[in-house]
Write a protein that holds these residues in place. Sequence first.
Motif, PDB file in Angstrom:
ATOM      1  N   SER A  51      -5.323   4.713   2.163  1.00  0.00           N
ATOM      2  CA  SER A  51      -4.792   5.194   3.437  1.00  0.00           C
ATOM      3  C   SER A  51      -3.770   4.210   3.993  1.00  0.00           C
ATOM      4  CB  SER A  51      -5.922   5.416   4.440  1.00  0.00           C
ATOM      5  OG  SER A  51      -6.628   4.216   4.681  1.00  0.00           O
ATOM      6  N   ALA A  52      -4.007   2.909   3.825  1.00  0.00           N
ATOM      7  CA  ALA A  52      -3.028   1.912   4.266  1.00  0.00           C
ATOM      8  C   ALA A  52      -1.767   2.003   3.419  1.00  0.00           C
ATOM      9  CB  ALA A  52      -3.628   0.511   4.185  1.00  0.00           C
ATOM     10  N   LEU A  53      -1.928   2.295   2.135  1.00  0.00           N
ATOM     11  CA  LEU A  53      -0.770   2.469   1.255  1.00  0.00           C
ATOM     12  C   LEU A  53       0.043   3.676   1.698  1.00  0.00           C
ATOM     13  CD1 LEU A  53       0.338   1.185  -1.454  1.00  0.00           C
ATOM     14  CD2 LEU A  53      -0.852   3.040  -2.619  1.00  0.00           C
ATOM     15  N   LEU A  54      -0.631   4.785   1.970  1.00  0.00           N
ATOM     16  CA  LEU A  54       0.043   5.987   2.437  1.00  0.00           C
ATOM     17  C   LEU A  54       0.699   5.754   3.794  1.00  0.00           C
ATOM     18  CD1 LEU A  54       0.535   8.998   1.723  1.00  0.00           C
ATOM     19  CD2 LEU A  54      -1.529   9.526   3.030  1.00  0.00           C
ATOM     20  N   GLY A  55       0.069   4.887   4.591  1.00  0.00           N
ATOM     21  CA  GLY A  55       0.608   4.582   5.907  1.00  0.00           C
ATOM     22  C   GLY A  55       1.978   3.943   5.860  1.00  0.00           C
ATOM     23  N   ARG A  56       2.288   3.265   4.750  1.00  0.00           N
ATOM     24  CA  ARG A  56       3.624   2.684   4.606  1.00  0.00           C
ATOM     25  C   ARG A  56       4.695   3.783   4.615  1.00  0.00           C
ATOM     26  NH1 ARG A  56       4.928  -2.294   2.502  1.00  0.00           N
ATOM     27  NH2 ARG A  56       3.330  -3.841   2.955  1.00  0.00           N
ATOM     28  N   VAL A  57       4.404   4.909   3.985  1.00  0.00           N
ATOM     29  CA  VAL A  57       5.383   5.989   3.870  1.00  0.00           C
ATOM     30  C   VAL A  57       5.508   6.766   5.175  1.00  0.00           C
ATOM     31  CG1 VAL A  57       5.948   8.121   2.623  1.00  0.00           C
ATOM     32  CG2 VAL A  57       5.022   6.153   1.389  1.00  0.00           C
ATOM     33  N   THR A  58       4.436   6.841   5.933  1.00  0.00           N
ATOM     34  CA  THR A  58       4.431   7.640   7.158  1.00  0.00           C
ATOM     35  C   THR A  58       4.653   6.795   8.411  1.00  0.00           C
ATOM     36  OG1 THR A  58       2.016   7.446   7.326  1.00  0.00           O
ATOM     37  CG2 THR A  58       2.892   9.339   6.131  1.00  0.00           C
ATOM     38  N   ALA A  59       4.874   5.494   8.256  1.00  0.00           N
ATOM     39  CA  ALA A  59       4.946   4.596   9.418  1.00  0.00           C
ATOM     40  C   ALA A  59       6.173   4.810  10.281  1.00  0.00           C
ATOM     41  CB  ALA A  59       4.898   3.141   8.945  1.00  0.00           C
ATOM     42  N   GLY A  60       7.315   5.169   9.676  1.00  0.00           N
ATOM     43  CA  GLY A  60       8.541   5.342  10.456  1.00  0.00           C
ATOM     44  C   GLY A  60       8.962   4.046  11.108  1.00  0.00           C
ATOM     45  N   ARG A  61       9.151   4.082  12.435  1.00  0.00           N
ATOM     46  CA  ARG A  61       9.581   2.887  13.156  1.00  0.00           C
ATOM     47  C   ARG A  61       8.524   1.798  13.178  1.00  0.00           C
ATOM     48  NH1 ARG A  61      12.583   5.497  18.511  1.00  0.00           N
ATOM     49  NH2 ARG A  61      14.246   6.606  17.380  1.00  0.00           N
ATOM     50  N   LEU A 115       9.629  10.223  -9.228  1.00  0.00           N
ATOM     51  CA  LEU A 115      11.039   9.828  -9.092  1.00  0.00           C
ATOM     52  C   LEU A 115      11.436   9.614  -7.635  1.00  0.00           C
ATOM     53  CD1 LEU A 115      12.687  12.185 -11.746  1.00  0.00           C
ATOM     54  CD2 LEU A 115      11.586   9.966 -12.075  1.00  0.00           C
ATOM     55  N   LYS A 116      10.478   9.346  -6.783  1.00  0.00           N
ATOM     56  CA  LYS A 116      10.744   9.065  -5.371  1.00  0.00           C
ATOM     57  C   LYS A 116      11.097   7.589  -5.202  1.00  0.00           C
ATOM     58  CE  LYS A 116       8.546   9.298  -0.798  1.00  0.00           C
ATOM     59  NZ  LYS A 116       9.492  10.213  -0.159  1.00  0.00           N
ATOM     60  N   ALA A 117      12.102   7.297  -4.378  1.00  0.00           N
ATOM     61  CA  ALA A 117      12.488   5.920  -4.088  1.00  0.00           C
ATOM     62  C   ALA A 117      11.475   5.312  -3.114  1.00  0.00           C
ATOM     63  CB  ALA A 117      13.884   5.883  -3.499  1.00  0.00           C
ATOM     64  N   LEU A 118      10.802   4.244  -3.527  1.00  0.00           N
ATOM     65  CA  LEU A 118       9.757   3.632  -2.720  1.00  0.00           C
ATOM     66  C   LEU A 118      10.193   2.336  -2.044  1.00  0.00           C
ATOM     67  CD1 LEU A 118       6.698   4.130  -5.116  1.00  0.00           C
ATOM     68  CD2 LEU A 118       7.275   5.463  -3.080  1.00  0.00           C
ATOM     69  N   GLY A 119      11.344   1.815  -2.421  1.00  0.00           N
ATOM     70  CA  GLY A 119      11.794   0.543  -1.892  1.00  0.00           C
ATOM     71  C   GLY A 119      11.823   0.452  -0.377  1.00  0.00           C
ATOM     72  N   PRO A 120      12.325   1.473   0.340  1.00  0.00           N
ATOM     73  CA  PRO A 120      12.378   1.384   1.799  1.00  0.00           C
ATOM     74  C   PRO A 120      11.008   1.199   2.462  1.00  0.00           C
ATOM     75  CG  PRO A 120      13.816   3.134   1.017  1.00  0.00           C
ATOM     76  CD  PRO A 120      13.006   2.679  -0.167  1.00  0.00           C
ATOM     77  N   TYR A 121       9.947   1.631   1.784  1.00  0.00           N
ATOM     78  CA  TYR A 121       8.610   1.531   2.354  1.00  0.00           C
ATOM     79  C   TYR A 121       7.894   0.237   1.974  1.00  0.00           C
ATOM     80  CZ  TYR A 121       9.776   6.486   2.340  1.00  0.00           C
ATOM     81  OH  TYR A 121      10.428   7.685   2.480  1.00  0.00           O
ATOM     82  N   PHE A 122       8.417  -0.456   0.959  1.00  0.00           N
ATOM     83  CA  PHE A 122       7.765  -1.674   0.477  1.00  0.00           C
ATOM     84  C   PHE A 122       8.777  -2.823   0.375  1.00  0.00           C
ATOM     85  CE2 PHE A 122       5.282   1.913  -0.961  1.00  0.00           C
ATOM     86  CZ  PHE A 122       3.989   1.530  -0.614  1.00  0.00           C
ATOM     87  N   PRO A 123       9.360  -3.202   1.529  1.00  0.00           N
ATOM     88  CA  PRO A 123      10.361  -4.268   1.503  1.00  0.00           C
ATOM     89  C   PRO A 123       9.790  -5.605   1.045  1.00  0.00           C
ATOM     90  CG  PRO A 123       9.709  -3.745   3.762  1.00  0.00           C
ATOM     91  CD  PRO A 123       9.122  -2.682   2.892  1.00  0.00           C
ATOM     92  N   ASP A 124       8.506  -5.839   1.281  1.00  0.00           N
ATOM     93  CA  ASP A 124       7.890  -7.085   0.838  1.00  0.00           C
ATOM     94  C   ASP A 124       7.867  -7.182  -0.683  1.00  0.00           C
ATOM     95  OD1 ASP A 124       6.210  -4.868   1.018  1.00  0.00           O
ATOM     96  OD2 ASP A 124       4.454  -5.991   1.692  1.00  0.00           O
ATOM     97  N   VAL A 125       7.611  -6.062  -1.359  1.00  0.00           N
ATOM     98  CA  VAL A 125       7.611  -6.053  -2.815  1.00  0.00           C
ATOM     99  C   VAL A 125       9.034  -6.186  -3.352  1.00  0.00           C
ATOM    100  CG1 VAL A 125       7.057  -4.683  -4.874  1.00  0.00           C
ATOM    101  CG2 VAL A 125       5.478  -4.717  -2.926  1.00  0.00           C
TER     102      VAL A 125
END
Length: 323
Positions: free
Chosen positions: A87-97, A46-56
């Motif tokens: 790891s690249a997928l996880l990197g979307r969540v941890t990328a920050g700026r 139930l985590k919101a993923l939209g902010p990390y995947f704007p392309d999707v």
Amino acid sequence: MRAVGVPELPGPAMCRGGCAYEVKFDGWRCLTFVRPGGVYLQSRQLKALGPYFPDVVVAAQSTFAPGTVVDGELIVFDAAAGRTSFSALLGRVTAGRRLPAEVAAHPASLVLFDVLAHDGVDLTARPLRERRVVLEHLVAGAPPALALCPQTTDLEQARQWFEELAITGAEGLVVKDLSGRYRPGAAGWWKYKRRVTTEAIVGGVIGTLGGPRALLLGRLDERGQLRYVARTGPLAPTQQQEAAEMLTAAADPHPWPCPLPAAWIGQLDQPEPVRYVPVEPLLVAEIVVDGAYERGRFRHTVRHLRLRADLAPADVELWRSSP
């Protein structure tokens, strides 16, 4: 809906309306809700993923009408490696700026396998074969960020996919009844994953030495350094007792930080560091693992079978950084 693991690939006779076989990609399960005000991506936790995947989000908004709900798997495909990269997928969540750079460097895709609603009409009571037709129509001509999950009713084709697509990071197959309805939260599908038995060295325990609830495992690299590779699931009472009788508290400085960094676990639902008790790396555990191995670690929780008193740490396969 959820998929339950099975030890053998189900044949056509297992499905009342015929079996559909789909490729199981290594990514994050994602429900996509298209609303008049925008698109909402939701993880299984139930985590919101939209902010990390704007392309999707942009792709879904340009493709689906409001009132559409689709189910799928978020993945990042590393073209240079020829396989998916968790790891690249996880990197979307941890990328920050750094997120804009991550989006450009590692574009994501949502691999779609079901549609729950279209243009405000609930489709969950319709059989899968009808929902699939709707989904194929919706995804036709969609941008690269949206892809249709491969599906076949041919058992031999499914077996071929299972063998040939492993190199791309595919975990196995999901099997569904073509006459089945979509029941949110229910276990109505089967998953057949690639699994092997192997060994690793016990480097720590979750719980206490007298009552270990799970094992933290490692392997030695070429320099003799113990590298973390996996965490087991909960131990059975007999396994706890066996481990408690053989574990030795670490006497020297341990090679792993304590607590264990959440990034080492590498799972979206493990946001916090893991507290554990370091032990001397003397015991070898026999474990069952799947094919999700990346950056030197088994990404999924492994199943502990038994301790191997007949093996020494030096007998265990050396740590490697890639599959």
